[in-house]
Design a protein around this motif. Structure first.
Motif, short mmCIF file in Angstrom:
data_model
loop_
_atom_site.label_atom_id
_atom_site.label_comp_id
_atom_site.label_asym_id
_atom_site.label_seq_id
_atom_site.Cartn_x
_atom_site.Cartn_y
_atom_site.Cartn_z
N GLY A 60 104.16 66.52 34.37
CA GLY A 60 104.60 65.31 33.68
C GLY A 60 104.17 64.05 34.43
O GLY A 60 104.90 63.06 34.48
N SER A 61 102.98 64.08 35.00
CA SER A 61 102.53 62.98 35.87
C SER A 61 102.42 61.67 35.09
O SER A 61 101.97 61.63 33.94
N SER A 62 102.80 60.60 35.75
CA SER A 62 102.75 59.26 35.16
C SER A 62 102.83 58.25 36.30
O SER A 62 102.95 58.62 37.46
N ILE A 63 102.76 56.99 35.95
CA ILE A 63 103.04 55.94 36.93
C ILE A 63 103.70 54.78 36.20
O ILE A 63 103.28 54.40 35.11
N ASP A 64 104.77 54.26 36.79
CA ASP A 64 105.55 53.21 36.16
C ASP A 64 104.81 51.88 36.18
O ASP A 64 103.95 51.65 37.04
N PRO A 65 105.15 50.96 35.28
CA PRO A 65 104.54 49.62 35.31
C PRO A 65 104.79 48.95 36.66
O PRO A 65 105.91 48.89 37.15
N HIS A 66 103.70 48.44 37.25
CA HIS A 66 103.83 47.86 38.59
C HIS A 66 102.65 46.93 38.87
O HIS A 66 101.61 46.99 38.19
N PHE A 67 102.82 46.08 39.85
CA PHE A 67 101.73 45.33 40.45
C PHE A 67 101.36 46.01 41.76
O PHE A 67 102.25 46.35 42.55
N ASP A 68 100.10 46.22 42.03
CA ASP A 68 99.71 46.62 43.39
C ASP A 68 100.01 45.44 44.32
O ASP A 68 99.91 44.28 43.92
#
Length: 266
Positions: free
Chosen positions: A155-163
């Motif tokens: 279920g890989s994902s990445i949340d909304p973010h700024f580097d």
């Protein structure tokens, strides 16, 4: 093999959700409108408004995306994946696994440790040399390389973010391997809107300008249909570059990075 979990805080994956952790959904209260980015127009168009060049409606200006299709060949992709898979992965949050080739960083205390940093991996040198032939990356000097593995099983994902902006510079570069996916963007100035940018297999994408500084980027779990490997490279911010307050420290990091003799930092 039983999967384990490295999620912290509000981040979740199917493993910790099965153990009872409540998933955090990054969805606006209002209905989300999806805009698809067109790299020929350099604008985003509401889904269903036909295809280039016959878009309908005013579109949404979306500066700061560069896409180079087929940046690597099938043979190169296979060689890179073989190299990556010979290095141990470390479990990361939101169902991902990672390999880091870069300095150890404490972003909260703004400290950088280079003692364990041995440089970028050897196979990335031809990637770097090819990148510099692109106008948008002609002066790009990578100081950090990260490999992220996404799989539907986790279920890989990445949340909304700024580097991070303190250490990392304006341009974020990713080479997308093994499968297609979608990088989506949200912005407080455009509530209820997601801009979807396609990331084709073996393509290179550069995020910079307003897409980097005004829009958070992320990947939905539902947009991972097969194993995906992302090679992401970052440059230094102005504080660590020529004329910056920590330029000497930055140059020392670059000197290590460009040896191309690195191994993953555990």
């Amino acid at each position: 093999m039983e999967m384990s979990c490295a999620c912290k805080g509000i981040r979740t994956c199917p493993v910790c959700e099965a153990a009872g952790k409540q998933p955090k959904l990054f969805v606006k209260d209002t209905e989300v409108r999806t805009f698809d980015y067109c790299d020929r127009c350099m604008k985003a168009w509401e889904r269903g408004s036909s295809v280039h060049p016959n878009h309908m409606g005013p579109g949404l200006a979306f500066p700061g995306i560069f896409i180079q299709p087929n940046f690597v060949s099938k043979a190169e992709e296979a060689a890179f994946v073989d190299k990556i898979d010979k290095t141990a992965f470390v479990e990361s949050q939101s169902g991902r696994r990672k390999q880091d080739f870069g300095p150890k960083v404490n972003f909260k205390k703004r400290k950088v440790r280079s003692a364990c940093f041995s440089g970028l991996p050897d196979f990335s040198k031809p990637i770097y040399e090819r990148m510099k032939k692109l106008e948008v990356l002609s002066d790009f000097i990578p100081v950090e390389q990260c490999h992220l593995e996404y799989t539907p099983e986790r279920g890989s994902s990445i949340d909304p973010h700024f580097d991070d902006f303190w250490l990392w510079g304006e341009r974020l570069v990713t080479v997308n391997l093994l499968s297609d996916t979608i990088l989506y963007f949200i912005c407080d100035e455009h509530p209820g809107i997601e801009v979807h940018v396609p990331m084709a297999r073996r393509s290179l994408i550069v995020v910079y300008g307003e897409a980097r500084t005004k829009w958070k980027h992320a990947i939905h779990r539902s947009d991972i249909s097969d194993r995906r490997l992302a090679i992401t490279l970052r440059e230094l911010s102005s504080e660590f570059s020529d004329g910056g307050a920590r330029s000497e420290e930055g140059q020392a990091l670059l000197d290590i990075a460009l040896t191309f003799r690195g191994y993953a930092v555990q």
